[in-house]
Design a protein around this motif. Structure first.
Motif, short mmCIF file in Angstrom:
data_model
loop_
_atom_site.label_atom_id
_atom_site.label_comp_id
_atom_site.label_asym_id
_atom_site.label_seq_id
_atom_site.Cartn_x
_atom_site.Cartn_y
_atom_site.Cartn_z
N LYS A 209 0.24 -16.29 -0.65
CA LYS A 209 -0.52 -15.03 -0.61
C LYS A 209 -1.06 -14.65 -1.99
O LYS A 209 -1.91 -13.76 -2.10
CB LYS A 209 0.37 -13.90 -0.09
CG LYS A 209 0.82 -14.08 1.34
CD LYS A 209 1.72 -12.92 1.76
CE LYS A 209 2.24 -13.10 3.17
NZ LYS A 209 3.13 -11.99 3.56
N ALA A 210 -0.56 -15.29 -3.05
CA ALA A 210 -0.93 -14.90 -4.40
C ALA A 210 -2.43 -15.02 -4.66
O ALA A 210 -3.07 -14.06 -5.10
CB ALA A 210 -0.14 -15.71 -5.43
N LYS A 211 -2.97 -16.19 -4.45
CA LYS A 211 -4.40 -16.40 -4.76
C LYS A 211 -5.31 -15.49 -3.95
O LYS A 211 -6.21 -14.86 -4.52
CB LYS A 211 -4.80 -17.86 -4.61
CG LYS A 211 -4.10 -18.80 -5.58
CD LYS A 211 -4.39 -18.45 -7.03
CE LYS A 211 -3.64 -19.40 -7.95
NZ LYS A 211 -3.74 -19.04 -9.36
N PRO A 212 -5.10 -15.35 -2.61
CA PRO A 212 -5.95 -14.41 -1.86
C PRO A 212 -5.81 -12.96 -2.34
O PRO A 212 -6.79 -12.22 -2.35
CB PRO A 212 -5.48 -14.56 -0.41
CG PRO A 212 -4.86 -15.92 -0.35
CD PRO A 212 -4.26 -16.14 -1.71
N LEU A 213 -4.60 -12.57 -2.74
CA LEU A 213 -4.40 -11.21 -3.24
C LEU A 213 -5.15 -11.01 -4.55
O LEU A 213 -5.81 -9.98 -4.75
CB LEU A 213 -2.91 -10.91 -3.41
CG LEU A 213 -2.56 -9.50 -3.89
CD1 LEU A 213 -3.12 -8.42 -2.96
CD2 LEU A 213 -1.05 -9.36 -4.02
N ILE A 214 -5.07 -11.99 -5.43
CA ILE A 214 -5.80 -11.91 -6.70
C ILE A 214 -7.30 -11.86 -6.43
O ILE A 214 -8.02 -11.05 -7.04
CB ILE A 214 -5.41 -13.09 -7.61
CG1 ILE A 214 -3.95 -12.92 -8.06
CG2 ILE A 214 -6.36 -13.22 -8.79
CD1 ILE A 214 -3.30 -14.15 -8.63
N GLU A 215 -7.78 -12.67 -5.51
CA GLU A 215 -9.20 -12.65 -5.15
C GLU A 215 -9.61 -11.30 -4.59
O GLU A 215 -10.70 -10.80 -4.88
CB GLU A 215 -9.52 -13.76 -4.15
CG GLU A 215 -9.44 -15.15 -4.75
CD GLU A 215 -9.52 -16.27 -3.73
OE1 GLU A 215 -9.75 -15.99 -2.53
OE2 GLU A 215 -9.34 -17.43 -4.13
N LYS A 216 -8.74 -10.68 -3.80
CA LYS A 216 -9.02 -9.35 -3.26
C LYS A 216 -9.17 -8.34 -4.39
O LYS A 216 -10.10 -7.52 -4.39
CB LYS A 216 -7.89 -8.92 -2.31
CG LYS A 216 -8.03 -7.51 -1.79
CD LYS A 216 -6.87 -7.16 -0.88
CE LYS A 216 -6.99 -5.72 -0.39
NZ LYS A 216 -5.91 -5.40 0.57
N LEU A 217 -8.26 -8.38 -5.37
CA LEU A 217 -8.32 -7.45 -6.49
C LEU A 217 -9.57 -7.66 -7.32
O LEU A 217 -10.18 -6.70 -7.80
CB LEU A 217 -7.07 -7.58 -7.36
CG LEU A 217 -5.74 -7.25 -6.69
CD1 LEU A 217 -4.59 -7.49 -7.65
CD2 LEU A 217 -5.73 -5.83 -6.15
N VAL A 218 -9.97 -8.91 -7.49
CA VAL A 218 -11.22 -9.21 -8.21
C VAL A 218 -12.40 -8.66 -7.42
O VAL A 218 -13.31 -8.06 -7.99
CB VAL A 218 -11.35 -10.73 -8.48
CG1 VAL A 218 -12.74 -11.07 -8.99
CG2 VAL A 218 -10.28 -11.19 -9.48
N GLY A 219 -12.36 -8.82 -6.10
CA GLY A 219 -13.42 -8.28 -5.25
C GLY A 219 -13.50 -6.76 -5.30
O GLY A 219 -14.56 -6.18 -5.03
N MET A 220 -12.40 -6.12 -5.66
CA MET A 220 -12.37 -4.66 -5.80
C MET A 220 -12.78 -4.21 -7.20
O MET A 220 -12.70 -3.03 -7.51
CB MET A 220 -10.95 -4.15 -5.49
CG MET A 220 -10.51 -4.33 -4.05
SD MET A 220 -8.74 -3.96 -3.80
CE MET A 220 -8.62 -2.24 -4.29
N GLY A 221 -13.19 -5.15 -8.03
CA GLY A 221 -13.65 -4.79 -9.37
C GLY A 221 -12.74 -5.19 -10.50
O GLY A 221 -13.03 -4.94 -11.66
N GLY A 222 -11.60 -5.81 -10.18
CA GLY A 222 -10.67 -6.24 -11.23
C GLY A 222 -11.09 -7.57 -11.82
O GLY A 222 -12.08 -8.17 -11.39
N GLY A 223 -10.35 -8.03 -12.80
CA GLY A 223 -10.64 -9.30 -13.44
C GLY A 223 -9.39 -9.95 -13.97
O GLY A 223 -8.37 -9.30 -14.17
#
Length: 135
Positions: free
Chosen positions: A113-127
């Motif tokens: 679940k780590a990579k999809p969660l990180i991708e979700k946060l990036v999609g929300m404007g994170g980096g």
């Protein structure tokens, strides 16, 4: 199971104007969590704690410093939004997350679940790219 190492303490990250700094001075952009409902915020903070603990303790699921900073900084931002003091944050989210390590299947269940969660946060404007780095 392997010895536990502390993945992060509640509020171990400074959160200022949407940026989070990890030990060593790395700073990344954090996502905007203001639009999340309270239930969405609680679900996300629980996922962040679980993924943080698993990626820090399970071989094969390691993440980069930038990814770690994004996860923990977002968790701290959500804890602030939910008005959790550090002990409530640890008790309600990191306590249960560390208990996952008692389950021999938790690494393989939560780790992916780590990579999809990180991708979700990036999609929300994170980096995950460091904006600054201490020398």
């Amino acid at each position: 199971m392997q010895s536990w190492r502390v993945a992060t303490g509640a509020f171990a990250i400074s959160v200022i104007a949407g940026l989070a700094a990890a030990d060593g001075g790395m700073t990344v952009k954090l996502p905007d969590v203001a639009g999340l409902s309270e239930d969405e915020a609680k679900a996300l903070i629980a996922d962040l704690a679980e993924v943080n603990v698993i990626t820090a303790n399970c071989p094969g699921y390691e993440i980069s410093n930038g990814e770690w900073t994004l996860l923990t900084g977002t968790g701290d931002r959500l804890a602030d939004r939910l008005q959790l003091d550090p002990s409530a944050y640890d008790r309600n989210y990191y306590g249960p997350a560390f208990k996952l390590l008692d389950d021999p299947e938790a690494c393989d269940r939560v780790g992916p679940k780590a990579k999809p969660l990180i991708e979700k946060l990036v999609g929300m404007g994170g980096g995950t790219t460091p904006l600054t780095q201490s020398q």
